[in-house]
Enzyme design. Sequence first.
Site, mmCIF file in Angstrom:
data_model
loop_
_atom_site.group_PDB
_atom_site.id
_atom_site.type_symbol
_atom_site.label_atom_id
_atom_site.label_comp_id
_atom_site.label_asym_id
_atom_site.label_seq_id
_atom_site.Cartn_x
_atom_site.Cartn_y
_atom_site.Cartn_z
ATOM 1 N N TYR A 170 -2.538 -17.326 13.503
ATOM 2 C CA TYR A 170 -3.934 -16.813 13.263
ATOM 3 C C TYR A 170 -4.731 -17.571 13.368
ATOM 4 O O TYR A 170 -5.854 -16.924 13.347
ATOM 5 C CB TYR A 170 -3.277 -16.159 11.878
ATOM 6 C CG TYR A 170 -2.837 -15.127 11.627
ATOM 7 C CD1 TYR A 170 -3.369 -13.912 12.175
ATOM 8 C CD2 TYR A 170 -1.482 -15.160 10.977
ATOM 9 C CE1 TYR A 170 -2.336 -12.807 11.786
ATOM 10 C CE2 TYR A 170 -0.787 -13.944 11.005
ATOM 11 C CZ TYR A 170 -1.347 -12.603 11.501
ATOM 12 O OH TYR A 170 -0.621 -11.781 11.264
ATOM 13 N N ASP A 217 -0.508 -14.172 0.215
ATOM 14 C CA ASP A 217 0.036 -14.055 1.099
ATOM 15 C C ASP A 217 -0.084 -15.536 1.717
ATOM 16 O O ASP A 217 -0.183 -15.915 1.463
ATOM 17 C CB ASP A 217 -1.683 -13.254 1.423
ATOM 18 C CG ASP A 217 -1.254 -12.153 3.150
ATOM 19 O OD1 ASP A 217 -0.668 -11.463 3.613
ATOM 20 O OD2 ASP A 217 -1.954 -13.190 4.317
ATOM 21 N N ARG A 229 0.581 -1.301 -0.156
ATOM 22 C CA ARG A 229 -0.181 -0.041 0.146
ATOM 23 C C ARG A 229 0.781 1.291 -0.074
ATOM 24 O O ARG A 229 0.643 2.639 -0.031
ATOM 25 C CB ARG A 229 -1.000 0.129 1.103
ATOM 26 C CG ARG A 229 -2.416 -1.582 1.447
ATOM 27 C CD ARG A 229 -3.073 -0.501 2.158
ATOM 28 N NE ARG A 229 -1.935 -1.547 3.392
ATOM 29 C CZ ARG A 229 -2.422 -1.992 4.064
ATOM 30 N NH1 ARG A 229 -3.615 -2.151 5.001
ATOM 31 N NH2 ARG A 229 -1.129 -3.236 4.844
ATOM 32 N N ARG A 258 -5.093 -2.186 -6.403
ATOM 33 C CA ARG A 258 -5.995 -2.468 -4.905
ATOM 34 C C ARG A 258 -6.836 -2.078 -5.284
ATOM 35 O O ARG A 258 -8.567 -2.535 -4.814
ATOM 36 C CB ARG A 258 -5.363 -1.426 -4.091
ATOM 37 C CG ARG A 258 -5.354 -2.691 -2.508
ATOM 38 C CD ARG A 258 -5.638 -3.677 -2.296
ATOM 39 N NE ARG A 258 -6.304 -4.567 -1.434
ATOM 40 C CZ ARG A 258 -7.798 -4.171 -1.244
ATOM 41 N NH1 ARG A 258 -8.776 -4.468 -2.192
ATOM 42 N NH2 ARG A 258 -8.064 -4.617 0.436
HETATM 43 O O1 CP3 Z 1 5.844 -7.733 -1.473
HETATM 44 C C1 CP3 Z 1 5.082 -8.362 -0.495
HETATM 45 O O2 CP3 Z 1 6.309 -8.864 0.127
HETATM 46 C C2 CP3 Z 1 3.731 -8.891 -1.421
HETATM 47 C C3 CP3 Z 1 3.696 -10.667 -0.857
HETATM 48 C C4 CP3 Z 1 3.269 -10.674 0.979
HETATM 49 C C5 CP3 Z 1 1.888 -9.885 1.481
HETATM 50 N N1 CP3 Z 1 2.162 -10.625 2.604
HETATM 51 C C6 CP3 Z 1 0.457 -9.171 0.078
HETATM 52 C C7 CP3 Z 1 -0.202 -8.638 1.745
HETATM 53 C C8 CP3 Z 1 3.914 -11.309 1.615
HETATM 54 C C9 CP3 Z 1 4.922 -11.750 1.601
HETATM 55 C C10 CP3 Z 1 2.804 -11.233 2.620
HETATM 56 C C11 CP3 Z 1 2.831 -12.089 4.090
HETATM 57 C C12 CP3 Z 1 2.866 -12.002 5.091
HETATM 58 N N2 CP3 Z 1 1.269 -11.918 5.673
HETATM 59 C C13 CP3 Z 1 3.297 -11.562 6.848
HETATM 60 C C14 CP3 Z 1 4.540 -11.973 6.776
HETATM 61 C C15 CP3 Z 1 5.550 -10.513 6.516
HETATM 62 C C16 CP3 Z 1 5.169 -10.015 8.068
HETATM 63 O O3 CP3 Z 1 4.984 -8.918 7.701
HETATM 64 O O4 CP3 Z 1 5.368 -10.574 9.502
HETATM 65 C C17 CP3 Z 1 1.611 -11.461 7.589
HETATM 66 C C18 CP3 Z 1 1.964 -11.718 8.920
HETATM 67 C C19 CP3 Z 1 0.590 -11.519 6.908
HETATM 68 C C20 CP3 Z 1 -0.605 -11.822 7.447
HETATM 69 C C21 CP3 Z 1 -1.799 -10.771 6.609
HETATM 70 N N3 CP3 Z 1 -1.417 -10.141 5.435
HETATM 71 C C22 CP3 Z 1 -1.861 -8.925 7.640
HETATM 72 C C23 CP3 Z 1 -1.485 -9.215 9.297
HETATM 73 C C24 CP3 Z 1 -2.152 -8.145 6.633
HETATM 74 C C25 CP3 Z 1 -3.115 -7.343 6.621
HETATM 75 C C26 CP3 Z 1 -2.268 -6.133 7.088
HETATM 76 C C27 CP3 Z 1 -1.383 -5.932 6.744
HETATM 77 O O5 CP3 Z 1 -0.063 -5.897 6.775
HETATM 78 O O6 CP3 Z 1 -1.495 -5.154 5.683
HETATM 79 C C28 CP3 Z 1 -2.262 -8.832 5.425
HETATM 80 C C29 CP3 Z 1 -3.291 -8.174 4.281
HETATM 81 C C30 CP3 Z 1 -1.717 -7.699 2.835
HETATM 82 N N4 CP3 Z 1 -0.806 -9.059 2.487
HETATM 83 C C31 CP3 Z 1 -1.837 -7.012 2.235
HETATM 84 C C32 CP3 Z 1 -0.719 -6.658 0.832
HETATM 85 C C33 CP3 Z 1 -0.192 -6.631 0.068
HETATM 86 C C34 CP3 Z 1 -2.014 -5.693 2.640
HETATM 87 C C35 CP3 Z 1 -3.649 -6.249 1.625
HETATM 88 C C36 CP3 Z 1 -4.004 -4.761 1.579
HETATM 89 O O7 CP3 Z 1 -3.796 -3.386 0.272
HETATM 90 O O8 CP3 Z 1 -5.166 -3.955 1.736
#
Ligand code: CP3
Length: 345
Positions: free
Chosen positions: A152, A76, A30, A39
């Site tokens: 989770y 994700d 984001r 998005r």
């Molecule tokens: O370049 C990249 O790394 C994108 C690929 C990626 C995403 N999530 C996209 C995403 C990767 C490698 C992840 C891993 C992920 N997802 C983790 C491990 C990394 C870390 O930060 O510890 C975890 C814990 C998650 C679970 C998750 N996904 C959460 C808690 C959330 C919501 C809160 C947040 O950080 O945005 C997501 C959503 C998510 N995953 C988004 C993205 C781009 C945002 C979603 C949106 O645009 O609404």
Amino acid sequence: MIERESIFLKALNKETLPIPPIWYMRQAGRYMPEYRAVRKKFKNFLDMCKEPDVCCELALQPINAFELDSAILFSDILTIPDAMGLDVKFLEGEGPVFGNPIKTAKDVLNIKPFDSDSLSYVYKAVGNIRSALPKHIPLIGFCGSPWTLAAYSIEGKSSKDFLFTRNFLKENDDEAHIFLNKLTDACFEYLKRQIEAGADVIQIFDSWANLLTEDDYKVYSLKYITTLIGLLKNDAVTKNIPIILFSREPKVQLKTIMTSQSDCLSLYWSMNDIDLNEVKNKVAIQGNLNPEILLESNEVIKQETLKILQKFKNYPGYIFNLGHGITPNINPDKVKFLTDLIRSI
Ligand code: CP3
């Protein structure tokens, strides 16, 4: 097939390099206006992850913007619990919410077996990204650690303290281990399919390692990560793929984490008191700049980056990265500044 002159692969192979390879956790997201433009066409985040062409476009955005040394699959970690029928949704401002979380011991026994075919949309995205990337840029595939996925799935949402999960472990220890075993097998199948589709490197995200005491970390997290890495290292298809392990602020020493046999340890930003001699020549290191530094002035970014570069100057196999993911409030200009800075020193 990736060309072997990639500096990222060289660093993973524990070579000392004049300039470290650079990529960032959560590099697609984001904070980038290009990401937000795509998005907004999707209501549910996971629906977007189910479109391989969109995932390909999103994974390439940071590569094009900053010329990074590695791409990461756009997806994700929660695709696995979603495929096991736990119904994952991402709600605006709330993060992930499970429609069907693991609430009781019985839920563990009744969980739908993981069918790796149900995540074909992920492997398709891997294939598309691999074809679109230049040959010298590796592609990282990934999964959550079994413990992080379990936390989770049991909590049913994100939480500060994961109290429900911790009680669940106390009251249902056998079932907790059954669940962790199921998740470990699912992660292996899932990563193998990503590798078959073209992933060159794997990262395991143990994003909730920090919840566990030293003893519990060994029992509920490290044990399953070690099993997962063992499965990958003993399979003809996956055995040569380097594995990076990111653990968020674990309560154990690095040498304990190294028993997992991962090729590279990704250091959280607060882990600055480490004895590099203990790990030198045994494992590559990635990290560990505090992502919040990117909210500071260029002068502060420069000072803090120089400290990190100095710390890892002669370390055989150092990869520049943040100590956790880029957050939405970071200005992409700062990411550009940081990347150019490292290459100019
Ligand atoms: O370049 C990249 O790394 C994108 C690929 C990626 C995403 N999530 C996209 C995403 C990767 C490698 C992840 C891993 C992920 N997802 C983790 C491990 C990394 C870390 O930060 O510890 C975890 C814990 C998650 C679970 C998750 N996904 C959460 C808690 C959330 C919501 C809160 C947040 O950080 O945005 C997501 C959503 C998510 N995953 C988004 C993205 C781009 C945002 C979603 C949106 O645009 O609404």
